[in-house]
Design an enzyme around this catalytic site. Sequence first.
Site, PDB file in Angstrom:
ATOM      1  N   LYS A  32      10.222 -11.809  -2.481  1.00  0.00           N
ATOM      2  CA  LYS A  32      10.372 -13.208  -2.153  1.00  0.00           C
ATOM      3  C   LYS A  32      11.715 -13.787  -1.784  1.00  0.00           C
ATOM      4  O   LYS A  32      11.764 -14.092  -0.674  1.00  0.00           O
ATOM      5  CB  LYS A  32       9.720 -14.153  -3.288  1.00  0.00           C
ATOM      6  CG  LYS A  32      10.118 -15.649  -2.978  1.00  0.00           C
ATOM      7  CD  LYS A  32       8.821 -16.079  -1.950  1.00  0.00           C
ATOM      8  CE  LYS A  32       9.232 -17.329  -1.424  1.00  0.00           C
ATOM      9  NZ  LYS A  32       9.983 -17.419  -0.405  1.00  0.00           N
TER      10      LYS A  32
ATOM     11  N   CYS B 193       2.803  -1.407   2.306  1.00  0.00           N
ATOM     12  CA  CYS B 193       3.825  -1.986   1.886  1.00  0.00           C
ATOM     13  C   CYS B 193       4.379  -0.985   0.455  1.00  0.00           C
ATOM     14  O   CYS B 193       5.444  -1.191   0.357  1.00  0.00           O
ATOM     15  CB  CYS B 193       3.911  -3.366   1.302  1.00  0.00           C
ATOM     16  SG  CYS B 193       3.259  -4.461   2.546  1.00  0.00           S
TER      17      CYS B 193
ATOM     18  N   CYS C   5       5.608 -17.267   0.190  1.00  0.00           N
ATOM     19  CA  CYS C   5       5.334 -16.066   0.824  1.00  0.00           C
ATOM     20  C   CYS C   5       6.609 -15.334   0.878  1.00  0.00           C
ATOM     21  O   CYS C   5       7.560 -16.176   1.342  1.00  0.00           O
ATOM     22  CB  CYS C   5       4.743 -16.330   2.433  1.00  0.00           C
ATOM     23  SG  CYS C   5       3.206 -17.072   2.512  1.00  0.00           S
TER      24      CYS C   5
ATOM     25  N   HIS D  63      11.522  -8.173   2.555  1.00  0.00           N
ATOM     26  CA  HIS D  63      10.432  -7.375   2.200  1.00  0.00           C
ATOM     27  C   HIS D  63      10.424  -6.500   3.725  1.00  0.00           C
ATOM     28  O   HIS D  63       9.528  -6.607   4.521  1.00  0.00           O
ATOM     29  CB  HIS D  63       8.884  -8.029   2.125  1.00  0.00           C
ATOM     30  CG  HIS D  63       8.142  -7.041   1.762  1.00  0.00           C
ATOM     31  ND1 HIS D  63       8.037  -5.749   1.464  1.00  0.00           N
ATOM     32  CD2 HIS D  63       6.527  -7.035   2.045  1.00  0.00           C
ATOM     33  CE1 HIS D  63       6.847  -5.145   1.346  1.00  0.00           C
ATOM     34  NE2 HIS D  63       5.924  -6.094   1.630  1.00  0.00           N
TER      35      HIS D  63
END
Lengths: 131, 388
Positions: free
Chosen positions: B331, B84, B211, B335
Amino acid sequence: MELTYKDFCNEIKKGRLLGLKCEGCGKVIFPVKSFCPDCGGNKLKKIELSKRGKIKTYTVIRVAPEGFNPPYIVAIVELPEDVLVMGNLDFDPEKAGLFLLGKEVEIGYKEVPGDKYSGGGGIALLFSLVE
Amino acid sequence: MREVAIVGVGMTNFGKHEETLLEMFGDAANEALLDAQLSPKEIEALFIGNCLGDFAEGQANISPFCASVIGLKDIPTIRVECACATATVAIREAVLTVANGVYDTVLAGGTEKTLVMGTPFATRTFAMASDSRFEGFAGITFPGAFALMAILYSREYGVPLEVLKEKMAMIAVKNHKNGAKNPKAHFRKVITIDDVKNSIMVADPLQLYDCCPFTDGAAAVVITTLEKAKRICKKPVVVAGTGLASAGAIIDQDIPRIKAREKAAKVAYAQAGMTPNDIDVCELHDCFTIAEIIATEGLGFFEHGQGWKAVDKGETDIGGKIPINPSGGLKARGHPIGATGAAQVYTIAKQLREEAGEFQVDGAKVGMIDTLGGDFSVVCNLILKRGW
Ligand SMILES: [Zn+2]
């Protein structure tokens, strides 16, 4: 490498949980490495680790990677040698709770077949509560 | 070393895209080059972040095709993969080459598609960024890794789990409130604490609204020397400091702290000659609500074990002591893992240039980027400041 993953798997199937110990500074090392992270030494010897430890933290996986069947518990267990291991807790996930923290477990294993991306199968450590 | 600046930024909308990895990158690069008022012909090298193209599109070796799609040939192209943190690492590598005189002007960024894989397979590919032998076979996931951290955080610092969960829910609410103001965000809707509490459990104690989502998107930035930047642009954004650090598997780390972040941030602050007090706005890695709390501590905005209190007092709101994720963060902005760091740079550059619109932090002169990869095994930090 003094201890390969293949050896680690073969040994756990014989009942021995293996790690490494640095002959230079005495550090117990897990997961396996080729150098000691503390002193940089490369004289690392296989040692047998305790097969009992205490649950440091846990979670119940409910959304799983392809190939796994949720729900199941993943836990981190702390061994007396001051190393951590990750594995699955053999316990009903729906009954899991914070009471599990600090509980003593015995360490076994289960074979995991793996998938086409995993380079073959492997083992997951399997923890069971000691009553 | 030469001073380095960002002179152009571009970003696709984040969300679900029909476009391919290359098409999204082309759009982001086009916007960045337009912003910099530079022709692609001035780009000497390309640093592209992409994690999962191999799985999402069967597209490996993406970097030369990314150059090709913007009409470039015969230039060096490099694909970077650090889970990430991918795009932030790509941008840092690009900055280092310019700083050291290897190139004068380069393009860096990231492109990622995750939604096409569906949740079970996407979860599998994300989990590949953990230790495949000593963690992967236990079926660990990324929500799972941060769930382990949430329980440990609660225990280490004596914060009752239900109290911690309440604050985590408030972070989700804050980031959605911010994301609603960001026209490029994946989720542009306000949510309530009850929405968080009523969402399904993903990895106890993390619920769905704790998540970040699976997202598609791309972002790109044009990087050059500060000297050239001052000639071609009114508001060059200076890269004041960068830091990158690594760690092994979770079981090899000093959890619940994330030491790789602490080291990366320390290096970035030292290089910038700054402290956490100098940061006016921060886009950090809130892949999960607990991750935002731990990040605000690791970056030095709050003491270890105290970060959970900040959201309650509004300290991390736009207008608060240290605005965290005014763009909505991972959030709500979304992502697309290999593009996230470039989107953070895009949004901090916009903040410093006072072009962030509804989510502008007034008078922001210094901004920080924090991106975490894998189960805390790689963290990259950038500190940006106004160059005018
Ligand atoms: Zn040693």
